[in-house]
Write an enzyme that holds these catalytic residues in place. Structure first.
Site, PDB file in Angstrom:
ATOM      1  N   GLY A  53      52.954  18.993  27.224  1.00  0.00           N
ATOM      2  CA  GLY A  53      53.295  17.599  27.508  1.00  0.00           C
ATOM      3  C   GLY A  53      52.697  17.146  28.833  1.00  0.00           C
ATOM      4  O   GLY A  53      51.596  17.565  29.199  1.00  0.00           O
ATOM      5  N   GLN A  57      48.501  19.698  25.154  1.00  0.00           N
ATOM      6  CA  GLN A  57      49.436  18.864  24.386  1.00  0.00           C
ATOM      7  C   GLN A  57      50.828  19.505  24.336  1.00  0.00           C
ATOM      8  O   GLN A  57      51.843  18.832  24.494  1.00  0.00           O
ATOM      9  CB  GLN A  57      48.880  18.678  22.965  1.00  0.00           C
ATOM     10  CG  GLN A  57      49.636  17.680  22.122  1.00  0.00           C
ATOM     11  CD  GLN A  57      49.411  16.241  22.592  1.00  0.00           C
ATOM     12  OE1 GLN A  57      48.484  15.965  23.349  1.00  0.00           O
ATOM     13  NE2 GLN A  57      50.279  15.346  22.181  1.00  0.00           N
ATOM     14  N   ALA A  87      16.760  32.140  34.120  1.00  0.00           N
ATOM     15  CA  ALA A  87      16.273  30.796  34.434  1.00  0.00           C
ATOM     16  C   ALA A  87      15.271  30.319  33.394  1.00  0.00           C
ATOM     17  O   ALA A  87      14.065  30.567  33.507  1.00  0.00           O
ATOM     18  CB  ALA A  87      15.658  30.792  35.836  1.00  0.00           C
ATOM     19  N   GLU A  97      23.737  27.929  26.837  1.00  0.00           N
ATOM     20  CA  GLU A  97      23.016  28.836  25.904  1.00  0.00           C
ATOM     21  C   GLU A  97      22.739  28.121  24.580  1.00  0.00           C
ATOM     22  O   GLU A  97      22.799  28.717  23.504  1.00  0.00           O
ATOM     23  CB  GLU A  97      23.758  30.161  25.715  1.00  0.00           C
ATOM     24  CG  GLU A  97      23.786  30.946  27.020  1.00  0.00           C
ATOM     25  CD  GLU A  97      23.828  32.443  26.845  1.00  0.00           C
ATOM     26  OE1 GLU A  97      23.434  32.957  25.786  1.00  0.00           O
ATOM     27  OE2 GLU A  97      24.252  33.104  27.812  1.00  0.00           O
TER      28      GLU A  97
HETATM   29  C1  LIG Z   1      27.237  24.779  33.886  1.00  0.00           C
HETATM   30  C2  LIG Z   1      25.918  25.073  33.232  1.00  0.00           C
HETATM   31  C3  LIG Z   1      25.363  26.321  33.358  1.00  0.00           C
HETATM   32  C4  LIG Z   1      24.125  26.609  32.774  1.00  0.00           C
HETATM   33  N1  LIG Z   1      23.547  27.834  32.984  1.00  0.00           N
HETATM   34  C5  LIG Z   1      22.251  28.028  32.599  1.00  0.00           C
HETATM   35  C6  LIG Z   1      21.553  29.223  32.986  1.00  0.00           C
HETATM   36  O1  LIG Z   1      22.102  30.122  33.632  1.00  0.00           O
HETATM   37  N2  LIG Z   1      20.246  29.340  32.660  1.00  0.00           N
HETATM   38  C7  LIG Z   1      19.586  28.375  31.959  1.00  0.00           C
HETATM   39  O2  LIG Z   1      18.400  28.552  31.699  1.00  0.00           O
HETATM   40  N3  LIG Z   1      20.222  27.236  31.571  1.00  0.00           N
HETATM   41  C8  LIG Z   1      21.534  27.048  31.872  1.00  0.00           C
HETATM   42  N4  LIG Z   1      22.192  25.884  31.506  1.00  0.00           N
HETATM   43  C9  LIG Z   1      21.466  24.871  30.762  1.00  0.00           C
HETATM   44  C10 LIG Z   1      21.975  24.629  29.356  1.00  0.00           C
HETATM   45  O3  LIG Z   1      21.602  25.684  28.516  1.00  0.00           O
HETATM   46  C11 LIG Z   1      21.468  23.256  28.895  1.00  0.00           C
HETATM   47  O4  LIG Z   1      22.204  22.286  29.620  1.00  0.00           O
HETATM   48  C12 LIG Z   1      21.607  23.050  27.421  1.00  0.00           C
HETATM   49  O5  LIG Z   1      20.726  23.890  26.716  1.00  0.00           O
HETATM   50  C13 LIG Z   1      21.346  21.594  27.016  1.00  0.00           C
HETATM   51  O6  LIG Z   1      20.206  21.083  27.609  1.00  0.00           O
HETATM   52  P1  LIG Z   1      20.283  19.655  28.347  1.00  0.00           P
HETATM   53  O7  LIG Z   1      21.413  19.709  29.277  1.00  0.00           O
HETATM   54  O8  LIG Z   1      18.947  19.325  28.883  1.00  0.00           O
HETATM   55  O9  LIG Z   1      20.653  18.642  27.183  1.00  0.00           O
HETATM   56  P2  LIG Z   1      19.635  17.878  26.221  1.00  0.00           P
HETATM   57  O10 LIG Z   1      18.704  18.862  25.609  1.00  0.00           O
HETATM   58  O11 LIG Z   1      19.063  16.726  26.963  1.00  0.00           O
HETATM   59  O12 LIG Z   1      20.619  17.352  25.105  1.00  0.00           O
HETATM   60  C14 LIG Z   1      21.339  16.113  25.181  1.00  0.00           C
HETATM   61  C15 LIG Z   1      22.106  15.931  23.873  1.00  0.00           C
HETATM   62  O13 LIG Z   1      21.183  15.844  22.774  1.00  0.00           O
HETATM   63  C16 LIG Z   1      21.490  16.811  21.791  1.00  0.00           C
HETATM   64  N5  LIG Z   1      20.250  17.295  21.171  1.00  0.00           N
HETATM   65  C17 LIG Z   1      19.098  17.662  21.783  1.00  0.00           C
HETATM   66  N6  LIG Z   1      18.195  18.040  20.879  1.00  0.00           N
HETATM   67  C18 LIG Z   1      18.756  17.905  19.664  1.00  0.00           C
HETATM   68  C19 LIG Z   1      18.331  18.132  18.324  1.00  0.00           C
HETATM   69  N7  LIG Z   1      17.120  18.596  18.053  1.00  0.00           N
HETATM   70  N8  LIG Z   1      19.213  17.888  17.323  1.00  0.00           N
HETATM   71  C20 LIG Z   1      20.461  17.407  17.585  1.00  0.00           C
HETATM   72  N9  LIG Z   1      20.917  17.184  18.824  1.00  0.00           N
HETATM   73  C21 LIG Z   1      20.080  17.429  19.857  1.00  0.00           C
HETATM   74  C22 LIG Z   1      22.183  17.928  22.545  1.00  0.00           C
HETATM   75  O14 LIG Z   1      22.977  18.734  21.688  1.00  0.00           O
HETATM   76  C23 LIG Z   1      23.017  17.144  23.548  1.00  0.00           C
HETATM   77  O15 LIG Z   1      24.184  16.691  22.923  1.00  0.00           O
HETATM   78  C24 LIG Z   1      23.456  25.605  32.020  1.00  0.00           C
HETATM   79  C25 LIG Z   1      24.043  24.348  31.887  1.00  0.00           C
HETATM   80  C26 LIG Z   1      25.245  24.054  32.482  1.00  0.00           C
HETATM   81  C27 LIG Z   1      25.822  22.675  32.344  1.00  0.00           C
END
Ligand SMILES: Cc1cc2nc3c(=O)[nH]c(=O)nc-3n(C[C@H](O)[C@H](O)[C@H](O)COP(=O)(O)OP(=O)(O)OC[C@H]3O[C@@H](n4cnc5c(N)ncnc54)[C@H](O)[C@@H]3O)c2cc1C
Length: 387
Positions: free
Chosen positions: A347, A344, A126, A371
């Site tokens: 189809g 794809q 977490a 991750e």
């Molecule tokens: C199904 C699922 C399971 C998960 N499991 C876990 C878990 O077990 N434990 C845990 O701790 N987390 C977990 N996560 C969290 C996951 O690691 C985060 O969702 C991820 O790191 C992205 O963070 P965010 O969703 O807040 O996106 P944001 O950080 O808000 O990013 C939004 C967009 O901005 C881009 N972005 C952000 N910063 C930059 C930058 N500096 N340069 C370029 N682009 C950028 C991102 O690439 C993305 O496209 C999980 C997420 C999901 C959806």
């Protein structure tokens, strides 16, 4: 070692055969159901535990199988080939426990790794929060020392297998003035008073793996449950990802292999213009590209796994951070391409739930996000190149 560092040994090939047989018999039949119902596949968990494949990375001293990083990759890959949701059982057990293996006291390791090895408990990780995803160090969850205890408050977001896991590695701020160096890691138990879970997120894929908030309200835990020293939690969290991004690469490889195998079988059977569609060069070139991308990503992942194994055994590898990000990024991008091409190749049938490739395409997407998104992986790689 007189073979290349990343080459699977005979035991790895045998392990792959064992897991594939188990996956074909006991995991694949539940995959569509787990996707459709969104229920955690307990039958699969029991089958993995019965074969000691649920957390193969746990060292033998803690009652585990003591498998190396490449073996863990192969297990996750083969489970994911049948069911991506199920592959999060071995993958997240590793993600939750690597912080302990890297940094915890012997007492904490014994207490928490042994039940995981026995298949009595699962372990989640977490780090993320509603307002702290890519910028995980901006977390707000607090842990305040009170006598011999810490008291935790905050919300962890997107936690894989939340609710089904008994144990959680939780990163929390212990010194707000110290930034990332003021974050510490703790073991929190599901049974601790004040721990609750949000509703299951309604997701595009990996629906059989619950993703929920972990809500911490005045959770009082003994100070000995801190993983490592105060202020080292963020460092441990990032060091963990160096090892476990490779397991996400493995998941991506498995999903992609499942889609490629299915598409190959289909194009040999499906006839149009009086012959199997596999006879058309346009289809053959697609298959060749899919297999080429997959094998390139696989070799990179195995190479990264070999480095991870060395690093885990006291031989730091300066290119591990680069390689684990590169493997995760390459394998997940390949999996997205390959699963999309598999749809794809089927189809219109590929677009329906009567065939597994649409599920595989939805499942592949998450490997580009969690991750660390693939933008963040590219940032990590560039930072390694430029430092
Ligand atoms: C199904 C699922 C399971 C998960 N499991 C876990 C878990 O077990 N434990 C845990 O701790 N987390 C977990 N996560 C969290 C996951 O690691 C985060 O969702 C991820 O790191 C992205 O963070 P965010 O969703 O807040 O996106 P944001 O950080 O808000 O990013 C939004 C967009 O901005 C881009 N972005 C952000 N910063 C930059 C930058 N500096 N340069 C370029 N682009 C950028 C991102 O690439 C993305 O496209 C999980 C997420 C999901 C959806």
């Amino acid at each position: 070692m007189d073979f290349p560092l990343y080459a699977p040994a005979e035991e790895h090939d045998l392990l792959r055969e064992t897991v594939r047989a188990l996956a074909d018999e006991k995991i694949a039949p539940h995959a569509a159901e787990a996707d459709e119902t969104g229920e955690f596949p307990w039958e699969v968990y029991k089958a993995l535990v019965a074969s000691d494949l649920h957390a193969v990375h746990v060292p033998e001293v803690y009652g585990g199988a003591g498998a190396d990083a490449l073996a863990a990759v192969i297990v996750i890959e083969e489970v994911a080939r049948a069911c991506a949701s199920s592959s999060l059982i071995p993958a997240v057990n590793k993600l939750g426990t690597v912080p302990l293996l890297l940094s915890a006291s012997e007492e904490v390791k014994r207490r928490y790794l042994e039940p995981v090895a026995r298949g009595e408990a699962m372990f989640s990780y977490a780090l993320s929060e509603p307002e702290a995803g890519s910028d995980a160090a901006a977390m707000k969850t607090r842990a305040v020392r009170d006598g011999d205890d810490y008291v935790l408050n905050g919300v962890k977001m997107w936690i894989t297998n939340a609710g089904v896991s008994d144990y959680y590695t939780v990163m929390a701020v212990t010194d707000p003035a110290a930034g990332a160096r003021g974050i510490s890691a703790f073991v929190v138990e599901k049974a601790d008073t004040g721990v609750s879970f949000g509703p299951k997120e309604r997701k595009l894929g990996i629906k059989g793996s619950p993703t929920r908030q972990v809500i911490l309200e005045d959770v009082r835990i003994p100070a000995w449950r801190m993983i490592g020293e105060p202020g080292t939690g963020f460092k441990t969290a990032l060091a963990t990802l160096d090892h476990t991004r490779i397991t996400i690469a493995a998941q991506a490889l498995g999903i992609a292999q499942g889609a490629l195998d299915y598409a190959i079988g289909y194009v040999k059977e499906r006839r149009q213009f009086g012959k199997p569609v596999a006879d058309f060069q346009g289809v053959q070139f697609m298959l060749a590209d899919m297999a080429m991308k997959l094998e390139a990503a696989r070799q990179l992942t195995y190479h990264a796994a070999a480095k991870s194994e060395l690093a885990m055994h006291g031989k730091p590898q300066k290119d591990l951070t680069f390689l684990s990000s590169a493997a995760k990024c390459a394998a997940s991008d390949a999996a997205m391409d390959i699963t999309t091409d598999a749809v794809q190749l089927l189809g219109g049938y590929g677009y329906t739930q009567d065939f597994p490739v649409e599920r595989m395409m939805r499942d592949a997407k998450i490997t580009q996000i969690y991750e660390g998104t693939n933008q963040i992986q590219r940032m990590v790689m560039a930072r390694q190149l430029l430092k």
